[in-house]
Design a protein around this motif. Structure first.
Motif, mmCIF file in Angstrom:
data_model
loop_
_atom_site.group_PDB
_atom_site.id
_atom_site.type_symbol
_atom_site.label_atom_id
_atom_site.label_comp_id
_atom_site.label_asym_id
_atom_site.label_seq_id
_atom_site.Cartn_x
_atom_site.Cartn_y
_atom_site.Cartn_z
ATOM 1 N N GLU A 197 -11.883 53.547 -30.415
ATOM 2 C CA GLU A 197 -11.798 52.695 -31.690
ATOM 3 C C GLU A 197 -11.786 51.154 -31.323
ATOM 4 O O GLU A 197 -12.400 50.138 -31.894
ATOM 5 N N LEU A 198 -11.131 50.766 -30.282
ATOM 6 C CA LEU A 198 -10.954 49.423 -29.700
ATOM 7 C C LEU A 198 -12.372 49.253 -29.059
ATOM 8 O O LEU A 198 -12.736 47.919 -29.380
ATOM 9 N N LEU A 199 -12.964 49.855 -28.563
ATOM 10 C CA LEU A 199 -14.207 49.628 -27.982
ATOM 11 C C LEU A 199 -15.154 49.592 -28.960
ATOM 12 O O LEU A 199 -16.382 48.423 -28.999
ATOM 13 N N GLY A 200 -15.274 50.258 -30.126
ATOM 14 C CA GLY A 200 -15.983 50.085 -31.149
ATOM 15 C C GLY A 200 -15.987 48.673 -31.719
ATOM 16 O O GLY A 200 -16.803 48.215 -32.357
ATOM 17 N N PHE A 201 -14.787 48.388 -31.724
ATOM 18 C CA PHE A 201 -14.334 47.380 -32.725
ATOM 19 C C PHE A 201 -14.946 46.070 -31.957
ATOM 20 O O PHE A 201 -15.628 45.087 -32.302
ATOM 21 N N LEU A 202 -14.754 46.208 -30.359
ATOM 22 C CA LEU A 202 -15.299 44.827 -29.655
ATOM 23 C C LEU A 202 -16.752 44.927 -29.381
ATOM 24 O O LEU A 202 -17.371 43.897 -29.595
ATOM 25 N N ILE A 203 -17.260 46.132 -29.471
ATOM 26 C CA ILE A 203 -18.826 45.868 -29.350
ATOM 27 C C ILE A 203 -19.508 45.849 -30.831
ATOM 28 O O ILE A 203 -20.490 45.114 -30.710
ATOM 29 N N THR A 204 -18.906 46.048 -31.756
ATOM 30 C CA THR A 204 -19.187 45.719 -33.292
ATOM 31 C C THR A 204 -19.319 44.182 -33.411
ATOM 32 O O THR A 204 -20.041 43.498 -33.896
ATOM 33 N N VAL A 205 -18.264 43.614 -33.220
ATOM 34 C CA VAL A 205 -17.890 41.974 -33.296
ATOM 35 C C VAL A 205 -19.093 41.225 -32.313
ATOM 36 O O VAL A 205 -19.435 40.347 -32.616
ATOM 37 N N ALA A 206 -18.987 41.832 -31.293
ATOM 38 C CA ALA A 206 -19.963 41.045 -29.913
ATOM 39 C C ALA A 206 -21.440 41.319 -30.534
ATOM 40 O O ALA A 206 -22.107 40.155 -30.662
ATOM 41 N N ALA A 207 -21.667 42.518 -30.717
ATOM 42 C CA ALA A 207 -23.109 42.724 -31.184
ATOM 43 C C ALA A 207 -23.473 42.049 -32.493
ATOM 44 O O ALA A 207 -24.494 41.544 -32.555
ATOM 45 N N GLY A 208 -22.460 42.088 -33.487
ATOM 46 C CA GLY A 208 -22.852 41.425 -34.734
ATOM 47 C C GLY A 208 -23.044 39.971 -34.500
ATOM 48 O O GLY A 208 -23.615 39.374 -35.230
ATOM 49 N N THR A 209 -22.107 39.455 -33.674
ATOM 50 C CA THR A 209 -22.498 37.932 -33.383
ATOM 51 C C THR A 209 -23.644 37.866 -32.926
ATOM 52 O O THR A 209 -24.283 36.704 -33.371
ATOM 53 N N LEU A 210 -24.049 38.529 -31.800
ATOM 54 C CA LEU A 210 -25.474 38.041 -31.388
ATOM 55 C C LEU A 210 -26.541 38.522 -32.193
ATOM 56 O O LEU A 210 -27.671 37.723 -32.318
ATOM 57 N N LEU A 211 -26.401 39.676 -33.154
ATOM 58 C CA LEU A 211 -27.538 39.862 -34.190
ATOM 59 C C LEU A 211 -27.630 38.722 -35.225
ATOM 60 O O LEU A 211 -28.653 38.498 -35.628
ATOM 61 N N HIS A 212 -26.604 37.766 -35.290
ATOM 62 C CA HIS A 212 -26.761 36.710 -36.147
ATOM 63 C C HIS A 212 -27.877 35.773 -35.751
ATOM 64 O O HIS A 212 -28.480 34.866 -36.639
ATOM 65 N N PHE A 213 -28.153 35.797 -34.426
ATOM 66 C CA PHE A 213 -28.926 34.599 -33.763
ATOM 67 C C PHE A 213 -30.414 35.429 -33.400
ATOM 68 O O PHE A 213 -31.271 34.700 -33.010
#
Length: 179
Positions: free
Chosen positions: A9-25
């Motif tokens: 769950e921690l890995l999923g949270f970190l990946i989701t936040v990081a990937a979501g940030t990259l997907l913004h651009f």
């Protein structure tokens, strides 16, 4: 088993936040690619920001099902619910804070995104650990919710309704289409 779930769950949270940030651009970086548009934000609308949480969460879910299916057979239903909660929190928190404060701020938008992702994974953890939502019907419903949301996020990027949640507050356009 509990530690393993916490790590996932921690890995999923970190990946989701990081990937979501990259997907913004990504859409801008791709030069306006329609393939990138399907999975990244094409404007500053609330809907497109919801997509920034949903897309990485969806793809992480596919990986998680492969590795955790036998231990947590309730994963599809739980993830369907936690994904709905996380993505729904984005407009709820955004419109609440902007309604109270009277304006939006980038730091608050980022906080809304991170809090929504955290809420999704915390709910996920709590429900998985307790074995909640385990009926076969709920598993099917969870899969339908996840794939239905994927379809909706892609479809409404290209054919958004003219509703406030889909409107870019900067350009006043909807999706990638012009008004």
């Amino acid at each position: 088993m509990r530690r393993k779930l916490i790590r996932w769950e921690l890995l999923g949270f970190l990946i989701t936040v990081a990937a979501g940030t990259l997907l913004h651009f990504l859409y801008e970086w791709s030069g306006g690619s329609k393939a990138a548009a399907a999975f990244s934000a094409v404007n500053e609308s609330t809907w497109e920001h919801m997509k920034l949480l949903f897309i990485p969460l969806f793809f992480f879910s596919l990986i998680q099902v492969i590795f955790l299916w036998k231990t947590y057979p309730n994963l599809p239903a739980v993830r369907g619910l936690s994904t709905l909660v996380g993505t729904a929190l984005i407009p709820v928190l955004f419109y609440t804070y902007t309604g109270v404060w009277g304006k939006d701020a980038m730091w608050a938008d980022i906080a809304v995104f991170v809090l929504s992702a955290a809420a999704a994974f915390l709910l996920d953890y709590a429900l998985l650990r307790r074995g909640r939502l385990s009926s076969p019907f709920l598993q099917l419903l969870g899969v339908i919710v996840l794939w239905g949301l994927l379809f909706a996020f892609i479809f409404f990027t290209f054919r958004p309704p003219h509703l406030a949640v889909f409107q870019d507050p900067v350009t006043l356009h909807y999706g990638i289409a012009r008004p």
